[in-house]
Every structure is written in C-alpha cells, then in structure tokens.
Design a protein around this motif. Structure first.
Motif, mmCIF file in Angstrom:
data_model
loop_
_atom_site.group_PDB
_atom_site.id
_atom_site.type_symbol
_atom_site.label_atom_id
_atom_site.label_comp_id
_atom_site.label_asym_id
_atom_site.label_seq_id
_atom_site.Cartn_x
_atom_site.Cartn_y
_atom_site.Cartn_z
ATOM 1 N N LYS A 267 -1.297 3.774 -8.306
ATOM 2 C CA LYS A 267 -2.906 2.867 -7.836
ATOM 3 C C LYS A 267 -2.397 1.487 -8.928
ATOM 4 O O LYS A 267 -1.933 2.017 -10.037
ATOM 5 C CB LYS A 267 -4.097 3.361 -8.418
ATOM 6 N N GLY A 268 -2.858 0.407 -8.380
ATOM 7 C CA GLY A 268 -2.755 -0.752 -9.037
ATOM 8 C C GLY A 268 -1.233 -1.172 -9.750
ATOM 9 O O GLY A 268 -0.515 -1.204 -8.772
ATOM 10 N N THR B 250 2.194 -4.499 -7.235
ATOM 11 C CA THR B 250 0.897 -4.191 -7.165
ATOM 12 C C THR B 250 0.728 -2.915 -6.185
ATOM 13 O O THR B 250 1.086 -3.240 -4.774
ATOM 14 C CB THR B 250 -0.147 -5.094 -7.124
ATOM 15 N N ILE B 251 0.165 -1.827 -6.123
ATOM 16 C CA ILE B 251 -0.317 -1.055 -5.249
ATOM 17 C C ILE B 251 -1.674 -1.410 -4.615
ATOM 18 O O ILE B 251 -2.564 -0.954 -5.598
ATOM 19 C CB ILE B 251 -0.026 0.483 -5.747
ATOM 20 N N SER C 191 -5.198 8.846 1.276
ATOM 21 C CA SER C 191 -5.581 7.743 0.821
ATOM 22 C C SER C 191 -6.697 7.424 -0.264
ATOM 23 O O SER C 191 -6.810 6.492 -1.068
ATOM 24 C CB SER C 191 -5.746 6.525 1.749
ATOM 25 N N ASP C 192 -7.628 8.710 -0.129
ATOM 26 C CA ASP C 192 -8.982 8.594 -0.902
ATOM 27 C C ASP C 192 -9.559 7.519 -0.706
ATOM 28 O O ASP C 192 -10.249 7.141 -1.697
ATOM 29 C CB ASP C 192 -8.446 8.705 -2.417
ATOM 30 N N LYS D 156 0.854 -1.175 -0.079
ATOM 31 C CA LYS D 156 0.088 0.009 0.096
ATOM 32 C C LYS D 156 0.818 1.220 -0.048
ATOM 33 O O LYS D 156 2.092 1.095 0.454
ATOM 34 C CB LYS D 156 -0.823 -0.103 1.127
ATOM 35 N N GLN E 145 0.040 8.593 -4.786
ATOM 36 C CA GLN E 145 -0.594 8.722 -6.240
ATOM 37 C C GLN E 145 -0.605 7.516 -7.152
ATOM 38 O O GLN E 145 -1.480 7.482 -7.990
ATOM 39 C CB GLN E 145 0.279 9.801 -6.940
ATOM 40 N N PRO F 141 -5.253 -0.998 -2.559
ATOM 41 C CA PRO F 141 -5.840 0.105 -2.174
ATOM 42 C C PRO F 141 -6.010 -0.037 -0.600
ATOM 43 O O PRO F 141 -5.994 -0.951 0.097
ATOM 44 C CB PRO F 141 -7.427 0.151 -3.057
#
Length: 487
Positions: free
Chosen positions: A348-349, A369-370, A454-455, A295, A346, A372
């Motif tokens: 993602k994925g 992989t990032i 983190s949104d 993450k 910033q 969520p």
C-alpha cells in the motif's frame, strides 16, 4: 776494564735470543705437522661419513657435484588428524620464502647441537607433486651453498644467493649438521623472471576499454590477468608469444574497489608477475520506472544503465540488503531493459525498489506508489417497496476477485452477509447476487460491497418506500458464501 766487565752480560743476552728463535721454529714445525694431520684425517674420515665440507678436499667450487642430503625424522605426533614433529627437532626458516633468481636468501636455524657445523644445501624439492628438473639440468642435484656454526641454544644464521638459472619454481633448502643425524628442510619458491605491464590509460571505470602491453614472461605461457587481486578466477587470460610478450591488446577495466588499485599479470608456468597502477572511478547507475503509480496486480517495468558489464543487478523492495526479489543480467555495456515486477495486493502507498550491482556493489533506488482500488456499485433500482428483489452492478474492483455483499436494514443494526459474486478480469460485474427487501425494513437499506483481495469497499443506499401496511414476506435463510467465492 769497563768493557771487559760488560762482556758476560752481552753473551747471556745473545744466548737467550738464540734459544727463543729455536723454540719459535720448533712451534711452527709442530703446528704445521698438526695441520697436515687434520687435513689428512678430514679427507679420509669425513667423506666416509657422507659429509662434504668446504675447505676439505678443495674449496666450495671443488666440492663433489653429487651430495646425498639426509631426510628429517618422520613425524610422530597426531595433531588434529595431521602427523607432526613432537618438538626438540631441528628447524629452519627462509627469508624471503619467495625469492627471485639471483636474489639473496637468509637461512635461520634452531634445534641443532651447540657448536656444531651446519652445512646448507640447495636442490630440487622432494615434496610430492612438485615438478622435477630434467636429470641433466644444472639444478637436478643438491649443492652446498653455505656453512655456519650453531651458537648458543643451537641457533645459526647462513646466507646464500639463489642461482640465476632454475628449471623448476620450487627449490629445497637442507641444513645438515656434520657427523650427526640432525637435519631440517624448507622449500623456497622461485619467481622466475620479472614481467612488465603497460596500460594506455591510468584512469577509468569498470567496463571501460583500455590497451595493455606486457613482456618478460616465458614463451607461449598462459597469462592470468587480475584487477586489484592476485588469486581466484582471473578477469582475463592471455597467451604470451614466442618472446614471452603480448602486444597491444584491448581489455576491459574489471570490477574492483573504487580508488587506487593495480592490474596484475601472473605467468601460469613461470610464476613471473607484473603490475601496473590504475585509478578506478565510481559507477553512477540510473533506473527508469514506468509507470510510477500502479494498482495491485499491475506491472511496473524498469530499465537500467551505468552498472558493470556482465554483472547481475539484484532487485530488492524497500531494503538495500536481504533476499533480492529478482536478479537481472546486464549486457556488455552495463545496461538492461524489459524487466518488470507485478505488484501484490499487500503493498500500500509509497514504495521503493533498490537496484544493486552484484559485483560492483553500485546501488541506486527509485520510488513508486501503489494506488488503492476505488470501486463503484449500484443496484438495479434506486428504491422500491418491501419485497423488491435487488441485484448488483459493480466496476473498478481488482481483477477476478470475489466481492461479498452485506446489508444494514435499520439504523444501528449489525451488517448481515446476504450475497457474493466474482468480478471479471476488468473488475466489473453486472446483475449479480440477489436480495429481497424485507417487509419490516425502515426508510433506507445500506449495501456494502467488499472486495476480498483489494480490501476496497463500495457503498449503495437503497430507498425503501412506505408500503402502507404490513407486508408478509418470509424471512431469508442466513447466507453461506460458496467455497469458490471466499476470495
């Protein structure tokens, strides 16, 4: 009677023969006298003009040991800040310009007077900064080495052999027209000696160790070793022994283009060079990432191997070119370990890191992989009557981020910002924020807790019980987020 008739004719024939003999002898005497006169004039006049020529006063081997060669006219034209000749002046070129001792040199000249005799001299270079030979050395003074006649358009060609012994690596060739101020000069670089290099292997990859033996260089001189090139900083420097050699010495295969190449050894003092063919194999680097899924704010660690020894490995994200995000030096084995990068919010994925050897250009990539953030939240109660004061509990947000709370008090209503708080380093918070359930609230209140970095969002449904009648609760003032809770 017949014999007497033929006698006058016979006498006339004998007279003509005697006349021819006399005339031929006279011509020979005149030609000999003219030749002697020319030699005498040449011996007296040409030396007075400072000109030495073979065949006058002896052969080339009898020529004076000291020759005063003239200097070309000074440059007169300023071209881009450099003074140059303006044209119409004599010029010579040498082929080859880099010649071995005892090798042949061709001098090509132009700009001389048609039909003039041009003498070619060889001597020490007059270029500033060039090493001068000792005064007693054989090549300390210029010597005549050739003569040629300028033909049509003032062009000539002459050949000479470079002496087998030279004390300096640069010699000056002068072409000088007899009885004229026409003169031209050019420098000839001398490669003194021919070295030899032998390798214990002819195939390997950068970083492999092989043995090298060299000989044929000047005693004690520095030897620069290059892989696949002959200029720039050497890959290695060695020192020749008293015999101009280096015994069996381990060296590493340097970084150069994959395929057929050469190891080149150049003597710094003598200019002698030696080369040995070598087949360079491809590098196959590898990378190990740990972990392969993280993450934001978490670190990915990586180690690598199979790169060139001592080079930097450039790390880029999702690209093989452009600005690297970091550079990692390899050790003597072409490996590295213990490096890592902390992932930003910033990303993602799916992502990729590309690792490229700065010198070898060997490249390899590895994906990761990032993940969520999936926060969870709850209130201090699952439901209650209007007027109930609610606060919040949260987990699994990003470390230390601010969380903003909005509420929808009725179906179709616009979310309203009602609270904000900051989670701790583990992304958790307990009994934070405060909100009072309004008196006119319908059956359910929906809270949304949104992480500002983190949104990520967590949702909580709060059931509102029926109060049985109107509830007089003052309306809350609009909530304003404090500056320190903006993100």
């Amino acid at each position: 009677m017949q014999t007497l008739k033929h006698r006058p004719a016979l006498n006339r024939t004998r007279k003509r023969k005697r006349t021819k003999v006399k005339i031929s002898r006279k011509r020979l005497l005149l030609a000999g006298a003219a030749a002697v006169l020319l030699v005498m004039i040449g011996r007296s006049l040409l030396p007075a003009l400072g000109i030495s020529a073979p065949g006058i006063g002896g052969g080339a081997e009898d020529a004076p040991t000291e020759v005063q060669t003239k200097a070309p006219p000074a440059p007169t034209i300023d071209l881009n800040g450099v003074m140059v000749q303006g044209g119409g002046t004599p010029m010579i070129t040498l082929n080859p310009g880099l010649v071995r001792l005892g090798g042949g040199v061709t001098v090509s000249g132009s700009g001389f007077d048609q039909g003039s005799m041009v003498d070619v001299y060889l001597g020490p270079s007059s270029t500033p900064g060039q090493k001068k030979p000792p005064s007693g050395a054989a090549d300390a003074k210029p010597k005549q080495v050739a003569t040629a006649k300028a033909g049509k358009w003032g062009v000539f060609t002459a050949n000479f052999t470079m002496p087998s012994k030279m004390t300096v690596p640069v010699q000056e060739v002068t072409a000088q027209a007899r009885g004229s101020d026409q003169v031209a000069k050019a420098d000839a670089s001398v490669a003194q000696g021919a070295g030899q290099a032998t390798l214990s292997a002819v195939v390997g990859k950068p970083g492999d160790t092989i043995n090298m033996t060299v000989k044929g260089f000047s005693p004690g001189e520095q030897l620069n070793v290059y892989w696949g090139r002959i200029n720039g900083d050497p890959n290695l420097t060695l020192k020749a022994d008293e015999g101009g050699a280096v015994g069996k010495t381990p060296i590493r295969v340097g970084v150069t283009a994959v395929g057929q190449t050469s190891l080149v050894v150049v003597g710094k003092t003598s200019g002698a060079a030696a080369s040995a063919p070598f087949q360079v194999l491809r590098l196959y680097p590898s990378i190990k990432l740990a972990p392969y899924a993280v993450k934001a704010t978490q670190k990915i660690s990586f180690s690598g191997s199979g790169f060139a020894p001592g080079e930097r490995v450039l790390v880029r994200l999702n690209a093989a070119g452009g600005q690297p995000v970091m550079a990692i030096p390899t050790d003597d084995a072409g490996t590295f370990k213990g490096a890592g990068i902390t992932m930003p919010f910033q990303l993602k994925g799916a992502q990729s890191l590309v690792f490229t050897g700065e010198q070898s250009r060997a490249a390899v990539s590895s994906g990761f992989t990032i993940l969520p953030f999936t926060p969870q939240a709850r209130t201090n109660a699952y439901g209650g009557l209007p007027g109930t004061v609610v606060n919040f509990y949260a987990t699994q947000f990003a470390p230390n981020e601010a969380v903003h709370v909005t509420v929808k008090t009725s179906k179709g209503a616009k979310p309203q910002l009602v609270a904000a708080f900051r989670v701790d380093a583990k992304g958790a918070a307990r009994a934070v924020g405060q909100y009072t359930i309004p008196g006119d609230t319908e059956n359910t209140v929906v809270f949304q807790l949104h992480g500002q970095r983190s949104d990520a969002t967590a949702t909580v449904n709060f059931k509102v019980d029926q109060s049985g009648g109107p509830v007089d609760i003052p309306s809350a003032k609009p909530y304003v987020v404090p500056k320190d809770l903006e993100n």
